[in-house]
Motif scaffolding. Structure first.
Motif, PDB file in Angstrom:
ATOM      1  N   TYR A  29       0.814  -1.218   0.000  1.00  0.00           N
ATOM      2  CA  TYR A  29       0.000   0.000   0.000  1.00  0.00           C
ATOM      3  C   TYR A  29       0.846   1.266   0.000  1.00  0.00           C
ATOM      4  O   TYR A  29       0.323   2.356  -0.242  1.00  0.00           O
ATOM      5  CB  TYR A  29      -0.958  -0.013   1.189  1.00  0.00           C
ATOM      6  N   ALA A  30       2.124   1.153   0.244  1.00  0.00           N
ATOM      7  CA  ALA A  30       3.005   2.320   0.150  1.00  0.00           C
ATOM      8  C   ALA A  30       2.961   2.887  -1.263  1.00  0.00           C
ATOM      9  O   ALA A  30       2.968   4.113  -1.457  1.00  0.00           O
ATOM     10  CB  ALA A  30       4.430   1.943   0.535  1.00  0.00           C
ATOM     11  N   ALA A  31       2.917   2.015  -2.262  1.00  0.00           N
ATOM     12  CA  ALA A  31       2.834   2.482  -3.652  1.00  0.00           C
ATOM     13  C   ALA A  31       1.530   3.229  -3.889  1.00  0.00           C
ATOM     14  O   ALA A  31       1.500   4.221  -4.634  1.00  0.00           O
ATOM     15  CB  ALA A  31       2.956   1.294  -4.601  1.00  0.00           C
ATOM     16  N   SER A  32       0.447   2.767  -3.261  1.00  0.00           N
ATOM     17  CA  SER A  32      -0.844   3.451  -3.400  1.00  0.00           C
ATOM     18  C   SER A  32      -0.770   4.871  -2.861  1.00  0.00           C
ATOM     19  O   SER A  32      -1.235   5.823  -3.502  1.00  0.00           O
ATOM     20  CB  SER A  32      -1.934   2.686  -2.642  1.00  0.00           C
ATOM     21  N   LEU A  33      -0.186   5.016  -1.684  1.00  0.00           N
ATOM     22  CA  LEU A  33      -0.120   6.329  -1.041  1.00  0.00           C
ATOM     23  C   LEU A  33       0.826   7.250  -1.801  1.00  0.00           C
ATOM     24  O   LEU A  33       0.541   8.448  -1.965  1.00  0.00           O
ATOM     25  CB  LEU A  33       0.327   6.162   0.408  1.00  0.00           C
ATOM     26  N   ALA A  34       1.937   6.708  -2.275  1.00  0.00           N
ATOM     27  CA  ALA A  34       2.864   7.524  -3.051  1.00  0.00           C
ATOM     28  C   ALA A  34       2.232   7.974  -4.366  1.00  0.00           C
ATOM     29  O   ALA A  34       2.390   9.132  -4.780  1.00  0.00           O
ATOM     30  CB  ALA A  34       4.148   6.741  -3.314  1.00  0.00           C
ATOM     31  N   ALA A  35       1.515   7.067  -5.026  1.00  0.00           N
ATOM     32  CA  ALA A  35       0.837   7.426  -6.273  1.00  0.00           C
ATOM     33  C   ALA A  35      -0.208   8.508  -6.041  1.00  0.00           C
ATOM     34  O   ALA A  35      -0.355   9.433  -6.849  1.00  0.00           O
ATOM     35  CB  ALA A  35       0.196   6.192  -6.895  1.00  0.00           C
ATOM     36  N   LYS A  36      -0.931   8.406  -4.937  1.00  0.00           N
ATOM     37  CA  LYS A  36      -1.937   9.418  -4.612  1.00  0.00           C
ATOM     38  C   LYS A  36      -1.285  10.778  -4.393  1.00  0.00           C
ATOM     39  O   LYS A  36      -1.853  11.825  -4.761  1.00  0.00           O
ATOM     40  CB  LYS A  36      -2.710   8.993  -3.363  1.00  0.00           C
ATOM     41  N   ALA A  37      -0.095  10.783  -3.800  1.00  0.00           N
ATOM     42  CA  ALA A  37       0.619  12.038  -3.568  1.00  0.00           C
ATOM     43  C   ALA A  37       1.114  12.652  -4.874  1.00  0.00           C
ATOM     44  O   ALA A  37       1.085  13.873  -5.046  1.00  0.00           O
ATOM     45  CB  ALA A  37       1.786  11.812  -2.613  1.00  0.00           C
ATOM     46  N   ILE A  38       1.545  11.797  -5.812  1.00  0.00           N
ATOM     47  CA  ILE A  38       2.093  12.298  -7.061  1.00  0.00           C
ATOM     48  C   ILE A  38       0.988  12.681  -8.046  1.00  0.00           C
ATOM     49  O   ILE A  38       1.073  13.700  -8.730  1.00  0.00           O
ATOM     50  CB  ILE A  38       3.020  11.247  -7.691  1.00  0.00           C
ATOM     51  N   GLU A  39      -0.045  11.842  -8.127  1.00  0.00           N
ATOM     52  CA  GLU A  39      -1.152  12.078  -9.061  1.00  0.00           C
ATOM     53  C   GLU A  39      -2.477  11.936  -8.317  1.00  0.00           C
ATOM     54  O   GLU A  39      -3.066  10.856  -8.257  1.00  0.00           O
ATOM     55  CB  GLU A  39      -1.065  11.082 -10.229  1.00  0.00           C
ATOM     56  N   ARG A  41      -5.477  12.966  -8.848  1.00  0.00           N
ATOM     57  CA  ARG A  41      -6.762  12.991  -9.538  1.00  0.00           C
ATOM     58  C   ARG A  41      -7.456  11.631  -9.550  1.00  0.00           C
ATOM     59  O   ARG A  41      -8.670  11.564  -9.745  1.00  0.00           O
ATOM     60  CB  ARG A  41      -6.576  13.520 -10.970  1.00  0.00           C
ATOM     61  N   ALA A  42      -6.722  10.561  -9.349  1.00  0.00           N
ATOM     62  CA  ALA A  42      -7.350   9.241  -9.217  1.00  0.00           C
ATOM     63  C   ALA A  42      -7.787   9.037  -7.775  1.00  0.00           C
ATOM     64  O   ALA A  42      -7.061   9.404  -6.840  1.00  0.00           O
ATOM     65  CB  ALA A  42      -6.377   8.139  -9.622  1.00  0.00           C
ATOM     66  N   PRO A  43      -8.977   8.468  -7.538  1.00  0.00           N
ATOM     67  CA  PRO A  43      -9.402   8.185  -6.163  1.00  0.00           C
ATOM     68  C   PRO A  43      -8.428   7.226  -5.472  1.00  0.00           C
ATOM     69  O   PRO A  43      -7.846   6.354  -6.116  1.00  0.00           O
ATOM     70  CB  PRO A  43     -10.780   7.523  -6.345  1.00  0.00           C
ATOM     71  N   LEU A  44      -8.282   7.396  -4.172  1.00  0.00           N
ATOM     72  CA  LEU A  44      -7.366   6.530  -3.431  1.00  0.00           C
ATOM     73  C   LEU A  44      -7.717   5.064  -3.607  1.00  0.00           C
ATOM     74  O   LEU A  44      -6.821   4.215  -3.713  1.00  0.00           O
ATOM     75  CB  LEU A  44      -7.382   6.914  -1.945  1.00  0.00           C
ATOM     76  N   TRP A  45      -9.012   4.742  -3.655  1.00  0.00           N
ATOM     77  CA  TRP A  45      -9.395   3.330  -3.718  1.00  0.00           C
ATOM     78  C   TRP A  45      -8.891   2.663  -4.991  1.00  0.00           C
ATOM     79  O   TRP A  45      -8.600   1.462  -4.991  1.00  0.00           O
ATOM     80  CB  TRP A  45     -10.900   3.153  -3.569  1.00  0.00           C
ATOM     81  N   THR A  46      -8.764   3.433  -6.091  1.00  0.00           N
ATOM     82  CA  THR A  46      -8.255   2.816  -7.317  1.00  0.00           C
ATOM     83  C   THR A  46      -6.795   2.425  -7.159  1.00  0.00           C
ATOM     84  O   THR A  46      -6.364   1.383  -7.674  1.00  0.00           O
ATOM     85  CB  THR A  46      -8.409   3.757  -8.519  1.00  0.00           C
ATOM     86  N   TYR A  47      -6.032   3.236  -6.448  1.00  0.00           N
ATOM     87  CA  TYR A  47      -4.636   2.885  -6.179  1.00  0.00           C
ATOM     88  C   TYR A  47      -4.534   1.720  -5.204  1.00  0.00           C
ATOM     89  O   TYR A  47      -3.671   0.847  -5.344  1.00  0.00           O
ATOM     90  CB  TYR A  47      -3.897   4.093  -5.612  1.00  0.00           C
ATOM     91  N   VAL A  48      -5.395   1.720  -4.192  1.00  0.00           N
ATOM     92  CA  VAL A  48      -5.356   0.671  -3.169  1.00  0.00           C
ATOM     93  C   VAL A  48      -5.740  -0.680  -3.758  1.00  0.00           C
ATOM     94  O   VAL A  48      -5.060  -1.699  -3.527  1.00  0.00           O
ATOM     95  CB  VAL A  48      -6.266   1.066  -1.989  1.00  0.00           C
TER      96      VAL A  48
END
Length: 238
Positions: A29-39, A41-48
């Motif tokens: 999930y670290a990748a999810s949080l980092a992606a949310k910080a960088i981009e 515009r995508a909802p957090l749940w899509t990264y998670v």
């Protein structure tokens, strides 16, 4: 599951309810949080969901008896022998899953292409982190050489890497929210949930067959995805 399983699965190791040591779980999930910080515009749940999409597929295919797993208590750290999972954890399969996820969120959620690409990267990040922690069970091509650096065999360093990754990811997301004048409680709540689930996974009793193993994996990942949706319901950044 078929007779490939020599005895009942004691705990959900790949989904991180393990009888010996721990496998990479919250670290993904670290990748999810980092992606949310960088981009953002995508909802957090899509990264998670993206970061665990490979294991969601794995759980479903284990339930169906398509991918295979067995327990080997003689193994250090994680006791799972993930000896057949070409459709979710081979490099070609992961590339296909990543591309499909990017196209799906682009078309289905109308995300900008850059945000969709980051969702795809979150999916691919799962294989990169698995490469670090798995023993050689990740195929470079279908039926080809298997790779894995085996950090699972050293639970204390693995735990340190995992905690460090989630701390960095959470810090990045917290920085973004702080910069935008948003509350920090979603970061704290989501990380607390991850820590709580990890602790429960470490102490809960084992039991259950392989179908239950896959079902529990899928359920855990989907529930965490739902929690991510709940803590990030504000309108995505323009």
């Amino acid at each position: 599951m078929t007779t490939d399983i020599a005895r009942p699965v004691a705990k959900l190791d790949h989904a991180h309810l393990t009888s010996k040591g721990r496998a990479m779980f919250v670290g993904h999930y670290a990748a999810s949080l980092a992606a949310k910080a960088i981009e953002p515009r995508a909802p957090l749940w899509t990264y998670v969901i993206g970061a665990q999409l490979i294991d969601i597929g794995w759980g479903g295919l284990v339930m169906a008896g398509v991918e295979k797993v067995r327990i080997d208590e003689s193994l250090p750290g994680s006791s799972l022998d993930l000896f057949h999972m070409p459709y979710t954890h081979s490099l070609p399969a992961v590339i296909a899953w990543s591309l499909a996820a990017a196209v799906l969120v682009r078309m289905g959620l109308k995300l900008p292409w850059r945000a969709a690409v980051f969702v795809g990267l979150a999916v691919f990040s799962h294989w990169v982190l698995d490469l670090v922690v798995h023993r050689p069970d990740l195929e470079l091509w279908f039926g080809g050489e298997k790779v894995g650096f085996g950090l699972w065999n050293y639970p204390v360093p693995e735990q340190a890497v995992e905690i460090g990754l989630i701390a960095l990811g959470a810090a990045a997301w917290a920085w973004l929210r702080g910069r935008n004048g948003q509350a920090l409680w979603p970061v704290l709540l989501f990380v607390a949930v991850l820590v709580a689930v990890q602790i429960i996974a470490m102490v809960m009793p084992g039991g259950g067959d392989t179908a239950g193993l896959g079902a529990t994996a899928v359920a855990i990942y989907l529930v965490i995805g739902l929690i991510a949706w709940a803590v990030d319901r504000n309108k995505p950044a323009a």
